[in-house]
Motif scaffolding. Sequence first.
Motif, short mmCIF file in Angstrom:
data_model
loop_
_atom_site.label_atom_id
_atom_site.label_comp_id
_atom_site.label_asym_id
_atom_site.label_seq_id
_atom_site.Cartn_x
_atom_site.Cartn_y
_atom_site.Cartn_z
N ASP A 27 0.81 -1.21 0.00
CA ASP A 27 0.00 0.00 0.00
C ASP A 27 0.85 1.27 0.00
OD1 ASP A 27 -2.34 -1.49 0.18
OD2 ASP A 27 -2.26 -1.56 2.36
N THR A 28 2.17 1.11 0.06
CA THR A 28 3.04 2.24 0.36
C THR A 28 4.11 2.41 -0.71
OG1 THR A 28 2.70 1.78 2.72
CG2 THR A 28 4.52 3.25 2.14
N LEU A 29 4.24 3.63 -1.22
CA LEU A 29 5.21 3.89 -2.28
C LEU A 29 6.64 3.84 -1.76
CD1 LEU A 29 5.86 4.70 -5.19
CD2 LEU A 29 5.49 7.09 -4.53
N HIS A 30 6.94 4.59 -0.71
CA HIS A 30 8.28 4.65 -0.15
C HIS A 30 8.35 3.79 1.10
CE1 HIS A 30 9.69 7.84 -2.82
NE2 HIS A 30 8.53 8.44 -2.63
N VAL A 31 9.23 2.80 1.07
CA VAL A 31 9.42 1.94 2.24
C VAL A 31 10.91 1.82 2.54
CG1 VAL A 31 9.01 -0.33 3.25
CG2 VAL A 31 7.31 0.65 1.71
N VAL A 32 11.64 1.11 1.71
CA VAL A 32 13.06 0.86 1.97
C VAL A 32 13.87 2.15 1.99
CG1 VAL A 32 15.09 -0.46 1.22
CG2 VAL A 32 12.80 -1.41 0.89
N ASP A 33 13.47 3.13 1.18
CA ASP A 33 14.23 4.39 1.10
C ASP A 33 13.76 5.44 2.10
OD1 ASP A 33 11.80 4.63 -0.31
OD2 ASP A 33 12.57 6.29 -1.51
N LEU A 34 12.86 5.09 3.02
CA LEU A 34 12.39 6.08 3.99
C LEU A 34 13.49 6.65 4.87
CD1 LEU A 34 8.87 4.84 5.17
CD2 LEU A 34 9.43 6.94 3.93
N PRO A 35 14.52 5.87 5.26
CA PRO A 35 15.59 6.50 6.05
C PRO A 35 16.23 7.70 5.35
CG PRO A 35 15.75 4.13 6.21
CD PRO A 35 14.70 4.41 5.17
N TYR A 36 16.32 7.64 4.03
CA TYR A 36 16.85 8.78 3.26
C TYR A 36 15.90 9.96 3.37
CZ TYR A 36 18.13 11.52 -0.88
OH TYR A 36 18.48 12.54 -1.75
N ARG A 37 14.61 9.73 3.21
CA ARG A 37 13.64 10.81 3.25
C ARG A 37 13.47 11.35 4.67
NH1 ARG A 37 10.92 10.80 -1.73
NH2 ARG A 37 9.08 11.93 -0.98
N ALA A 226 16.42 -3.22 3.55
CA ALA A 226 15.47 -3.39 4.66
C ALA A 226 14.79 -4.74 4.52
CB ALA A 226 14.43 -2.28 4.68
N PRO A 227 14.41 -5.37 5.63
CA PRO A 227 13.65 -6.61 5.54
C PRO A 227 12.19 -6.32 5.22
CG PRO A 227 13.96 -6.00 7.83
CD PRO A 227 14.73 -5.00 7.03
N ILE A 229 8.04 -7.95 5.10
CA ILE A 229 7.23 -8.66 6.08
C ILE A 229 7.44 -10.18 6.02
CG2 ILE A 229 5.45 -6.90 6.32
CD1 ILE A 229 3.78 -8.38 4.27
N ALA A 230 7.99 -10.66 4.89
CA ALA A 230 8.27 -12.09 4.77
C ALA A 230 9.66 -12.44 5.29
CB ALA A 230 8.15 -12.52 3.31
N GLY A 231 10.39 -11.43 5.79
CA GLY A 231 11.73 -11.67 6.30
C GLY A 231 12.81 -11.62 5.25
N GLU A 232 12.45 -11.32 4.00
CA GLU A 232 13.43 -11.21 2.93
C GLU A 232 14.05 -9.81 2.93
OE1 GLU A 232 11.25 -14.14 -0.33
OE2 GLU A 232 11.00 -11.96 -0.46
N THR A 233 15.29 -9.71 2.48
CA THR A 233 15.96 -8.43 2.37
C THR A 233 15.66 -7.81 1.01
OG1 THR A 233 17.75 -9.15 3.82
CG2 THR A 233 18.19 -7.25 2.43
N VAL A 234 15.29 -6.53 1.04
CA VAL A 234 14.94 -5.80 -0.19
C VAL A 234 15.87 -4.61 -0.32
CG1 VAL A 234 13.12 -4.52 -1.39
CG2 VAL A 234 12.53 -6.50 0.03
N GLY A 235 16.32 -4.35 -1.54
CA GLY A 235 17.15 -3.19 -1.80
C GLY A 235 16.35 -2.08 -2.48
N HIS A 236 16.88 -0.87 -2.42
CA HIS A 236 16.23 0.26 -3.09
C HIS A 236 17.32 1.24 -3.50
CE1 HIS A 236 12.44 2.76 -3.61
NE2 HIS A 236 13.42 3.60 -3.94
N ILE A 237 17.23 1.75 -4.71
CA ILE A 237 18.16 2.75 -5.22
C ILE A 237 17.56 4.13 -5.02
CG2 ILE A 237 19.39 3.63 -7.25
CD1 ILE A 237 20.34 0.87 -6.31
N GLU A 238 18.24 4.98 -4.24
CA GLU A 238 17.78 6.36 -4.02
C GLU A 238 18.87 7.16 -3.31
OE1 GLU A 238 15.47 8.11 -5.13
OE2 GLU A 238 15.22 9.77 -3.74
N PRO A 239 19.41 8.17 -3.95
CA PRO A 239 19.22 8.60 -5.34
C PRO A 239 20.38 8.15 -6.23
CG PRO A 239 20.21 10.37 -4.09
CD PRO A 239 20.09 9.20 -3.14
N LEU A 240 20.26 8.45 -7.52
CA LEU A 240 21.29 8.18 -8.52
C LEU A 240 21.42 9.42 -9.38
CD1 LEU A 240 23.07 6.35 -10.46
CD2 LEU A 240 20.92 5.69 -11.53
#
Length: 307
Positions: A27-37, A226-227, A229-240
């Motif tokens: 439901d959420t656009l920004h998740v993994v990159d929220l620490p940057y924001r 960031a992990p 909800i399934a416990g998997e690690t997900v990456g995100h590119i922000e910024p380039l």
Amino acid sequence: MTIYQRAFSDQKDVQAMLALAVAFPGDTLHVVDLPYRFSSWALDDPTNVGLWADAKGQLLAWAVMQTPFWTVDYVCHPDAAYLLPDILTWADGRARQMLQAGNGLPCWFAMTFAGQIDRIRALEEAGFSCQADVGEDSWSEVLMRRPAQAPVADDSLPADFVIRPLAGEREVADYVALHRAAFESRSMTAAWRARTLHRPEYVPDGDLVVVAPDGRLAGFCIGWLAPNIAGETVGHIEPLGVHPDFRCQGLGRAVLSECLRRLYRRGARHALVITDNYRGAALNLYESVGFHVIQDVLIFRKDYTDA
């Protein structure tokens, strides 16, 4: 259920805000990159953050007036989706307060996935208008994903260019100058960039710069992890980004590919990126290294020129 709005206080609230986003990534656009924001200077003013909680103090929704991005970031628990009109009313009031204080913006933007019909209706009822088909200035985005299983090409750099991690705080000022040049914006500040280095989610060897033969920083790419909800690690590119003086030399592709390799080595099952779908160069770059569109993102605008 009794819901109340309370003031933002400290990093405990930031962690609760992150947790709410991570719990509902669909439901959420920004998740993994929220620490940057969340490192941006918008949060220097606590009144730019709205929090909505139940009687037990459980966070159900939050919003941030992200002044550097001109956007209203927001997250709602699915069971509290009815709070979005209240959130948008709060955002409208905050936008008008800033204008009256002399530091407001002429317009604000809010994003939603194209299939979130109830959110689209709430945005329209709050006075926001979709920018996907407004002529020459049309604007929309896409959320893209790249699986770790896909091989990453070993893209070469021009002679004597080097990719390496940012050299910590001593290189922040040079990074800020590069970022501002790449995006033709002065929103990035030394304080914002320095805060990213101290976030618990920060990945030092995923914070990459391209160094030109003369020693100048020519490009950058930051990867976040960031992990889910399934416990998997997900990456995100922000910024380039790449400095205008060094474009069309393959630096963006090379630093992006290196960042992806590092995220995958640290366990990312896939990597995400958000980009404007009308900017052919950026979209083509991400597609060329294996990203594909998984969600269309609509951008809504509300003007305050007559406020």
